[in-house]
Design an enzyme around this catalytic site. Structure first.
Site: not given
Ligand code: ADP
Ligand code: MG
Length: 745
Positions: A14, A17, A437, A633, A637
């Site tokens: 769980c 742990c 863009d 792209d 950029d």
């Protein structure tokens, strides 16, 4: 130098742990950072290899019953574990169900008059149950008992400790009653025994854990699918002969043969032949793509009809597929910020439940016996003590977020949407402005020359185009490609001193004369007069004018136009419906940009921006409290993508800067943005549902199990129902996450 590794961990039950392991490892010498994820059962450990190593780290957690799986073959290993569990279940489940039915029968017999009592006399039945529960507790329940021992020794507890203490208490008490009847009468203990509780609780929880593990394995199927895309061999041409080579031995520069219907083994460039290629498994693009000489192919995609040869350009861990797999794996193991609260609670959950259970026991014995006969108070105290311990479910809390993240990122990858980490997936659903863009995102990115107009008799049209093409030969800009295509030359002028003038154009020396090509800003810089009306004529039509000039005069105007992508407009409409504003950010002419923006339905245009200013424009929007996603792209950029809250890179082919953005859309399709945002919204709502149920379940379940309703309504929760509820709670959380697989995005 520290080193970061992601290592599978065995033995977690769980979220507690995960927290225990995380705390233990972080404290060790040489460990810089450690994040343990219960969702994908992996620990991400950053450590200094000079000071420690995985073996030592493993030793530190072994006493608690956990281990680092140093072989790394975790899926196979988990399948094996599951098979073992299933074999045990074949034995346990029928017994559990039988005992469960008998219990219900008994309850019915006590509640409804005239309902026949069970046919085996209680004395004999108790002995049978004693034997069965002994087997179940010490065989199936051994893992729970181990955690009780670990708790006694090291004071660390998890969900298994709770169940272990609960069932062991019920067992020991019942055994005492059956084996020492004289003691029972001496102490005036209640007649009740709880063997059935031991059997049914362990049976159900074991079954629940099995279902949970199986579903968890299914959450990771996306990566499995990606791994299966990798081919094992390649046909390599060596000295004119075809040779089947193991994929590990394929090198960059090998000539690879691809036959119809076969898989492309690595990334490369076609040298000979042509074909139609199905890239859907990687990019999510459903239509096959025609490819021929000089086109790029992606390893893992399927060649349909033609045959071709290609030159391997990326192999091994460098291929697009390998990078995708690595990214998905990392994203699935990362933590979403929304998990923070659940993590904090998980860390203290188990000790708190232990304390609540003890308080429950004491309150019922001490205060309850004031109102009830002692033996009845004791019997309720025991039932409630066990009930609290077995109903508390930290696993549901721990699974709520990671399982949804795993399924969400996996589903993204299957659709060509690569998400860097859980945080990005979480942030994306909050985006309320998308900055995009122009070229290649909203438009097709394949501009074409539409007009050529000569301004000066100095050059004729053919010469002007040749000078322009020579100038643009070395430029990467889509404008340059359009001009070169139009000029359609094989021979150029002699050119030197080529230079890019950022955001404005290019220049070079051709035949000893300096030439320029670019926008009106460039002309302004050069202090060359130009006819604004002439330029406006084109920009008003949405075309981008490129002006050819020498030092003193403008010589020609060539216009370039780029059509909108087919789905840009409809995608923008759908984004609007989600309440998202769209802004176009471009270096192009304001009028040109306005024209295209209007056509596409874009809300706002920020044009004539130099590349280095783009990031600042994003900052401005952020300062107005927008959560900004920027689509570009990913190569030109990069600063703007980095500045945005979410950078979305549109890729195409194999040159994809996956690492540069939070999200990468593999097939360069703008409509994928919409899909990505929907995916984020669906994933986040699944997480919120999961967290809500996990919290509500514990907040409501624990008080009911503690007997809070008894004084008011006489309602007591039998621990078998607590066990059933606990088993269902984590299974339902994982199932809810798995539901994400089927939603349409
Ligand atoms: P964007 O990516 O938004 O088009 P850029 O900064 O790349 O912005 O370009 C801005 C403008 O600079 C272009 O619209 C064009 O007018 C001019 N330009 C850039 N590169 C070239 C080129 N190679 N040839 C001619 N003009 C160019
Ligand atoms: Mg650009």
């Amino acid at each position: 130098m520290s080193q970061a590794l992601s290592v599978p961990v065995d033995g977690m039950h769980c979220a507690s742990c995960a927290m225990t392991i995380q705390k233990t490892l972080t404290k060790l010498n040489g460990v810089v950072d450690c994040q343990v994820n219960f969702g994908n059962e992996k620990a991400k450990i950053t450590f200094d290899p000079d000071q420690t190593n995985l073996k030592d780290l493993n030793k530190a957690i072994e006493p608690f019953g956990y281990s680092l799986n140093l072989n790394g073959i975790d899926r196979l290993h988990k399948l094996e574990e599951l098979n073992k569990q299933r074999n045990k279940l074949i034995f346990v489940l029928p017994i559990t169900l039988m005992v469960f039915i008998i219990m219900i029968w008994e309850i019915a017999a006590q509640t409804f008059e005239g309902f026949p009592s069970f046919f085996i006399p209680m004395e004999i039945f108790q002995v049978i149950l004693l034997i069965i529960s002994t087997i179940i507790l010490f065989w199936i329940g051994l893992d729970f008992l181990k955690e009780v021992v670990a708790f006694a020794k090291y004071k660390v507890a998890n969900m298994y400790t709770l169940v272990g203490i609960g069932t062991l208490t019920a067992y020991l008490y019942s055994a005492l009653i059956v084996l020492l009847p004289s003691l029972k009468t001496q102490l005036n203990l209640p007649e009740m025994v709880y063997f059935d509780v031991v059997i049914v609780v362990i049976g159900f929880i074991y079954f629940g854990k099995y279902l949970e593990a199986r579903s968890k394995l299914r959450t990771g199927e996306a990566i499995e699918k990606l791994l299966n895309l990798q081919s094992k061999t390649a046909l390599v041409e060596i000295d004119g002969k075809e040779l089947k080579v193991l994929i590990e031995n394929v090198k960059v520069g090998d000539l690879i043969i691809v036959k119809p219907g076969s898989k492309i083994p690595v990334d490369g460039i076609i040298l000979e032949g042509k074909s139609s290629i199905d890239e859907s498994m990687i990019t999510g693009e459903s239509m096959p793509i025609d490819k021929t000489i000089n086109d790029k192919v992606i390893g893992g995609t399927i060649n349909k009809y033609g045959a071709f040869k290609f030159l391997a350009s990326k192999v091994g861990s460098e291929t697009l597929l390998a990078r995708i797999i690595q990214m998905v794996d990392e994203a699935q193991g990362s933590k979403a910020p929304i998990q923070g609260l659940a993590d904090k609670i998980s860390a203290i959950f188990v000790p708190i439940v232990l304390i609540i259970s003890i308080i429950t026991l004491l309150v019922w014995i001490i205060i309850g016996s004031q109102f009830l006969p002692f033996s009845q108070a004791l019997s309720i105290a025991l039932l409630c003590f066990v009930g609290v311990l077995v109903i508390a479910c930290p696993c549901a809390l721990g699974l709520a977020t990671p399982t949804a993240i795993i399924v969400g990122t996996g589903k993204g990858a299957e659709n060509g949407i690569l998400i860097k980490n859980a945080e990005s997936l979480e942030k994306l659903h909050k985006v309320n402005i998308i900055v995009t863009d122009k070229t290649g995102t909203i438009t097709k990115g394949e501009p074409e020359v539409s007009d050529v107009s000569i301004l000066n008799t100095f050059l004729n049209e053919r010469e002007a185009l040749k000078v322009l093409a020579t100038l643009e030969k070395n430029s990467e800009h889509p404008i340059a490609k359009a001009i070169l295509k139009k000029a359609n030359l094989t021979e150029f002028y002699k050119v030197s001193d080529f230079e890019v003038i950022e955001g404005k154009g290019v220049k070079a020396i051709i035949n000893d004369e300096e030439y320029f090509a670019g926008n009106f800003k460039l002309l302004e810089d050069l202090k060359i007069d130009f006819n604004t009306l002439e330029i406006d004529k084109y920009t008003n039509q949405g075309k981008t004018p490129v002006i050819l000039a020498n030092k003193n005069n403008s010589l020609a105007i060539v216009t370039v136009a780029d059509a909108l992508k087919d789905n840009s407009k409809s995608t923008i409409q759908k984004l609007h419906k989600l309440g998202i504003k769209i802004v176009m950010l471009t270096g192009d002419n304001k009028k040109t940009a306005d024209y295209i923006a209007k056509e596409a339905g874009i809300d706002e245009v920020i044009a004539e921006v130099l590349p280095n200013e783009k990031a600042n424009k994003i900052k401005e929007l952020q300062s107005k409290n927008y959560v900004v996603a920027m689509i570009g792209d990913g190569i030109n950029d990069a600063p703007a993508l980095a500045q945005a809250d979410i950078g979305i890179a549109m890729g195409s082919g194999t040159d994809i800067a996956i690492e540069s953005a939070e999200i990468t859309l593999l097939n360069g399709d703008f409509s994928k943005v919409l899909q990505a945002i929907k995916l984020s919204k669906f994933t986040m709502s699944a997480i919120k549902q999961n967290l809500f149920w996990a919290f509500a379940y514990n907040i409501i379940g624990i008080p009911i199990a503690a007997g809070l309703l008894y004084p008011f309504f006489g309602i007591l929760l039998n621990p078998i129902f607590a066990g059933l509820a606990m088993a269902l709670s984590s299974v339902s959380v994982v199932s809810n996450s798995l539901r994400l697989k089927r939603i349409k995005i």
